[in-house]
Every structure is written in structure tokens, then in C-alpha cells.
Design a protein around this motif. Structure first.
Motif, mmCIF file in Angstrom:
data_model
loop_
_atom_site.group_PDB
_atom_site.id
_atom_site.type_symbol
_atom_site.label_atom_id
_atom_site.label_comp_id
_atom_site.label_asym_id
_atom_site.label_seq_id
_atom_site.Cartn_x
_atom_site.Cartn_y
_atom_site.Cartn_z
ATOM 1 N N UNK A 32 15.715 2.937 -3.238
ATOM 2 C CA UNK A 32 14.947 3.069 -2.000
ATOM 3 C C UNK A 32 13.452 3.091 -2.245
ATOM 4 N N UNK A 33 13.014 3.844 -3.244
ATOM 5 C CA UNK A 33 11.591 3.902 -3.571
ATOM 6 C C UNK A 33 11.087 2.554 -4.079
ATOM 7 N N UNK A 34 11.890 1.875 -4.892
ATOM 8 C CA UNK A 34 11.491 0.558 -5.387
ATOM 9 C C UNK A 34 11.309 -0.412 -4.233
ATOM 10 N N UNK A 35 12.271 -0.389 -3.314
ATOM 11 C CA UNK A 35 12.175 -1.334 -2.201
ATOM 12 C C UNK A 35 10.997 -1.000 -1.291
ATOM 13 N N UNK A 36 10.738 0.270 -1.071
ATOM 14 C CA UNK A 36 9.565 0.645 -0.270
ATOM 15 C C UNK A 36 8.293 0.141 -0.926
ATOM 16 N N UNK A 37 8.223 0.199 -2.254
ATOM 17 C CA UNK A 37 7.042 -0.317 -2.954
ATOM 18 C C UNK A 37 6.922 -1.824 -2.785
ATOM 19 N N UNK A 38 8.045 -2.540 -2.781
ATOM 20 C CA UNK A 38 8.024 -3.996 -2.637
ATOM 21 C C UNK A 38 7.469 -4.407 -1.282
ATOM 22 N N UNK A 39 7.889 -3.756 -0.220
ATOM 23 C CA UNK A 39 7.476 -4.172 1.123
ATOM 24 C C UNK A 39 6.232 -3.459 1.636
ATOM 25 N N UNK A 40 5.763 -2.452 0.916
ATOM 26 C CA UNK A 40 4.618 -1.675 1.376
ATOM 27 C C UNK A 40 3.325 -2.464 1.247
ATOM 28 N N UNK A 41 2.625 -2.616 2.351
ATOM 29 C CA UNK A 41 1.357 -3.331 2.335
ATOM 30 C C UNK A 41 0.252 -2.490 1.708
ATOM 31 N N UNK A 42 0.490 -1.203 1.554
ATOM 32 C CA UNK A 42 -0.544 -0.340 0.976
ATOM 33 C C UNK A 42 -0.453 -0.268 -0.548
ATOM 34 N N UNK A 43 0.634 -0.766 -1.127
ATOM 35 C CA UNK A 43 0.778 -0.764 -2.585
ATOM 36 C C UNK A 43 0.035 -1.954 -3.181
ATOM 37 N N UNK A 44 -0.455 -1.787 -4.389
ATOM 38 C CA UNK A 44 -1.144 -2.856 -5.103
ATOM 39 C C UNK A 44 -0.144 -3.970 -5.423
ATOM 40 N N UNK A 45 -0.594 -5.203 -5.425
ATOM 41 C CA UNK A 45 0.276 -6.351 -5.666
ATOM 42 C C UNK A 45 1.002 -6.246 -6.996
ATOM 43 N N UNK A 46 0.322 -5.803 -8.047
ATOM 44 C CA UNK A 46 0.971 -5.666 -9.352
ATOM 45 C C UNK A 46 2.097 -4.632 -9.310
ATOM 46 N N UNK A 47 1.898 -3.560 -8.575
ATOM 47 C CA UNK A 47 2.943 -2.539 -8.428
ATOM 48 C C UNK A 47 4.141 -3.106 -7.673
ATOM 49 N N UNK A 48 3.869 -3.898 -6.669
ATOM 50 C CA UNK A 48 4.938 -4.516 -5.892
ATOM 51 C C UNK A 48 5.733 -5.507 -6.738
ATOM 52 N N UNK A 49 5.030 -6.278 -7.567
ATOM 53 C CA UNK A 49 5.702 -7.230 -8.454
ATOM 54 C C UNK A 49 6.557 -6.498 -9.482
ATOM 55 N N UNK A 50 6.049 -5.436 -10.038
ATOM 56 C CA UNK A 50 6.806 -4.651 -11.008
ATOM 57 C C UNK A 50 8.047 -4.042 -10.362
ATOM 58 N N UNK A 51 7.919 -3.567 -9.141
ATOM 59 C CA UNK A 51 9.068 -2.994 -8.426
ATOM 60 C C UNK A 51 10.127 -4.068 -8.164
#
Length: 132
Positions: A32-51
Motif C-alpha cells: 500500500x505504501x509503495x503504491x501510494x508513492x507511485x501515484x503520489x504527485x507530491x513524491x519525487x520522481x526518483x522515489x516514484x520510480x524506485x517504488x
């Protein structure tokens, strides 16, 4: 850290995901946390890619290409807002429907193409016809 754990211990993690062994509640929260990071517009792109890469590594823990392909399809549908529940084997993670910026879908697709095995990417899924 999750990516390293999923890479180092795919059989142990896979047992929790795909065969309902103990520890699934904790893994559901992690997914759940990983997916929230993927779709979160407030997370940095690199963090989203890593998730997204981490989630793909989890999907790769199943030895059957068709099962991996269905899980990958659900993950992509989730990033597009088509569904609100991600099912990975015995794990079921429900999300609140939320509009995304589309980057989550792109990052998930990139993770799937770069990290998955060829047999999963080209396998035939029941109910889907190849474009002839």
C-alpha cells in the motif's frame, strides 16, 4: 530497503505473497505504501520510480508468467484508476480512488518492461486476444 529485501529474498517474500504464509498483513501495508508513492504527485520522481521497481520485483517473485502478467495488468489498471484493488496472489490491497498525473502509469510501465522476464511480457492471458 524494500527493493533490496525483495531482490535478496524472492522465495521468502514470494511465499508470503503467493501462498498466504504468515506476515501478509505487514506486506499488505508495505505494498500500500509503495503504491501510494507511485501515484503520489507530491513524491519525487526518483522515489516514484524506485517504488514502481520495487513493486515489479515483488510481482516477479511468482514463478508462473501468467500469474505475474495478471498481477502486472492489475497494477497498471490501478495506476490508471480503472480499479481500486490490487490483488497479488493472496494479498489484497484496496486503495481510495484518486486521480493521478499519469506519471505513475508511465513509471509502472517502465518498471515492468525493464525488470520483468521476457516470458511474462509475451505470455497469452485468458480473455485477451492478440491483435491480428
Amino acid at each position: 530497503i524494500c527493493l533490496q529485501i525483495f531482490q535478496a529474498m524472492p522465495k521468502s517474500i514470494g511465499a508470503i505473497v503467493w501462498r498466504a504464509e504468515c506476515g501478509k498483513e505487514a506486506l499488505q501495508r508495505i505494498v500500500g505504501f509503495l503504491f501510494q508513492a507511485i501515484v503520489s504527485q507530491s513524491s519525487h520522481t526518483d522515489s516514484r520510480l524506485l517504488a514502481s521497481t520495487t513493486l515489479v520485483k515483488l510481482i516477479n517473485s511468482n514463478p508462473q508468467p501468467q500469474v505475474r502478467a495478471v498481477a502486472a495488468l492489475h497494477a497498471l489498471q490501478l495506476t490508471q484508476g480503472e480499479i481500486d484493488c490490487l490483488i497479488l496472489g493472496e494479498l489484497k490491497v484496496t486503495f481510495l480512488a484518486k486521480r493521478t498525473d499519469g506519471l505513475g502509469n508511465l513509471l509502472m510501465s517502465r518498471g515492468l518492461v525493464s525488470c520483468n522476464h521476457n516470458e511474462m511480457l509475451v505470455c497469452q492471458l485468458p480473455g485477451f486476444q492478440s491483435g491480428v
